[in-house]
Design a protein around this motif. Structure first.
Motif, PDB file in Angstrom:
ATOM      1  N   ILE A  86     -65.859  -3.842  80.468  1.00 43.88           N
ATOM      2  CA  ILE A  86     -65.653  -5.261  80.175  1.00 43.88           C
ATOM      3  C   ILE A  86     -66.592  -5.654  79.039  1.00 43.88           C
ATOM      4  N   VAL A  87     -66.022  -6.257  77.996  1.00 47.77           N
ATOM      5  CA  VAL A  87     -66.803  -6.784  76.879  1.00 47.77           C
ATOM      6  C   VAL A  87     -66.627  -8.299  76.902  1.00 47.77           C
ATOM      7  N   LYS A  88     -67.728  -8.998  77.166  1.00 54.95           N
ATOM      8  CA  LYS A  88     -67.675 -10.459  77.149  1.00 54.95           C
ATOM      9  C   LYS A  88     -68.013 -10.924  75.741  1.00 54.95           C
ATOM     10  N   MET A  89     -67.064 -11.612  75.126  1.00 55.20           N
ATOM     11  CA  MET A  89     -67.280 -12.171  73.794  1.00 55.20           C
ATOM     12  C   MET A  89     -67.619 -13.643  73.979  1.00 55.20           C
ATOM     13  N   VAL A  90     -68.878 -13.965  73.760  1.00 56.99           N
ATOM     14  CA  VAL A  90     -69.305 -15.359  73.817  1.00 56.99           C
ATOM     15  C   VAL A  90     -69.610 -15.771  72.388  1.00 56.99           C
ATOM     16  N   ASP A  91     -69.772 -17.046  72.178  1.00 59.16           N
ATOM     17  CA  ASP A  91     -69.953 -17.482  70.799  1.00 59.16           C
ATOM     18  C   ASP A  91     -71.211 -16.848  70.203  1.00 59.16           C
ATOM     19  N   ASN A 138     -62.498   1.612  62.450  1.00 61.67           N
ATOM     20  CA  ASN A 138     -62.103   0.202  62.483  1.00 61.67           C
ATOM     21  C   ASN A 138     -60.944  -0.098  63.442  1.00 61.67           C
ATOM     22  N   ALA A 139     -61.024   0.430  64.646  1.00 57.34           N
ATOM     23  CA  ALA A 139     -60.044   0.096  65.686  1.00 57.34           C
ATOM     24  C   ALA A 139     -60.362  -1.317  66.170  1.00 57.34           C
ATOM     25  N   SER A 140     -59.332  -2.149  66.346  1.00 57.37           N
ATOM     26  CA  SER A 140     -59.632  -3.525  66.737  1.00 57.37           C
ATOM     27  C   SER A 140     -58.563  -4.124  67.634  1.00 57.37           C
ATOM     28  N   THR A 141     -58.976  -5.161  68.348  1.00 58.97           N
ATOM     29  CA  THR A 141     -58.045  -5.954  69.140  1.00 58.97           C
ATOM     30  C   THR A 141     -57.450  -7.014  68.221  1.00 58.97           C
ATOM     31  N   PRO A 142     -56.366  -7.641  68.641  1.00 61.21           N
ATOM     32  CA  PRO A 142     -55.935  -8.838  67.913  1.00 61.21           C
ATOM     33  C   PRO A 142     -56.953  -9.948  68.168  1.00 61.21           C
ATOM     34  N   VAL A 143     -56.847 -11.037  67.432  1.00 63.76           N
ATOM     35  CA  VAL A 143     -57.712 -12.192  67.666  1.00 63.76           C
ATOM     36  C   VAL A 143     -57.381 -12.761  69.046  1.00 63.76           C
ATOM     37  N   VAL A 144     -58.433 -13.043  69.804  1.00 63.75           N
ATOM     38  CA  VAL A 144     -58.292 -13.497  71.185  1.00 63.75           C
ATOM     39  C   VAL A 144     -58.790 -14.946  71.275  1.00 63.75           C
ATOM     40  N   MET A 199     -64.749 -20.372  70.474  1.00 65.80           N
ATOM     41  CA  MET A 199     -64.115 -19.989  69.210  1.00 65.80           C
ATOM     42  C   MET A 199     -63.216 -18.770  69.433  1.00 65.80           C
ATOM     43  N   PRO A 200     -62.221 -18.535  68.557  1.00 66.06           N
ATOM     44  CA  PRO A 200     -61.447 -17.291  68.647  1.00 66.06           C
ATOM     45  C   PRO A 200     -62.335 -16.108  68.244  1.00 66.06           C
ATOM     46  N   HIS A 201     -62.125 -14.966  68.898  1.00 65.37           N
ATOM     47  CA  HIS A 201     -62.905 -13.761  68.618  1.00 65.37           C
ATOM     48  C   HIS A 201     -61.986 -12.547  68.659  1.00 65.37           C
TER      49      HIS A 201
END
Length: 143
Positions: free
Chosen positions: A57-62, A99-105, A86-88
């Protein structure tokens, strides 16, 4: 002779206090070490029979990424959960991963990213706007 008894009692009390403090410090160190090793341990494999990828689990906080900074080599699915306003997004680069990435969440949403990690140093960051420069970056050591 009376003075020697007073000194002896004080020395005994001092030793008792020092022993209590030492035992307290040792208990605290043991707790911290146990917590640190549990946090650094790789997550359990997902799926039945131990097959598949490890879920992290990766928590993306501002402007922060909250996740383990040490992992073992293997296949991982990173579930990037946006707990900020914010979107992350999550992007990963390192040995064998370019540079593997998720879409903007959006806030309150999540996205998965599965990669194979080999031994080495990986760069995890948010590629949205200037979020990386604002602190949304983490070096992850795999080994």
């Amino acid at each position: 002779m009376g003075a020697n008894r007073v000194i002896s009692r004080k020395t005994g009390r001092t030793r008792g206090v020092l022993l209590s403090v030492l035992l307290g410090v040792l208990a605290l160190v043991a707790t911290v070490c146990t917590s640190a090793s549990a946090a650094a341990a790789p997550p359990a494999p997902a799926g039945p029979g131990g097959g598949g990828s490890h879920l992290v689990i990766v928590k993306m906080v501002d402007y922060k990424l909250l996740q383990p900074a040490f992992l073992q080599p293997g296949r991982y699915t990173f579930r990037a959960i946006n707990e900020g306003r914010m979107p992350h997004a999550l992007e990963i680069s390192g040995p064998g991963v370019a540079n593997a990435s998720t879409p903007v969440v959006q806030s309150g949403q999540a996205a998965d990213l599965t990669v194979d990690l080999r031994r080495g140093l990986y760069d995890f960051w948010c590629p949205v706007g200037n979020h990386r420069q604002m602190g949304m970056q983490l070096d992850v050591y795999v080994g």
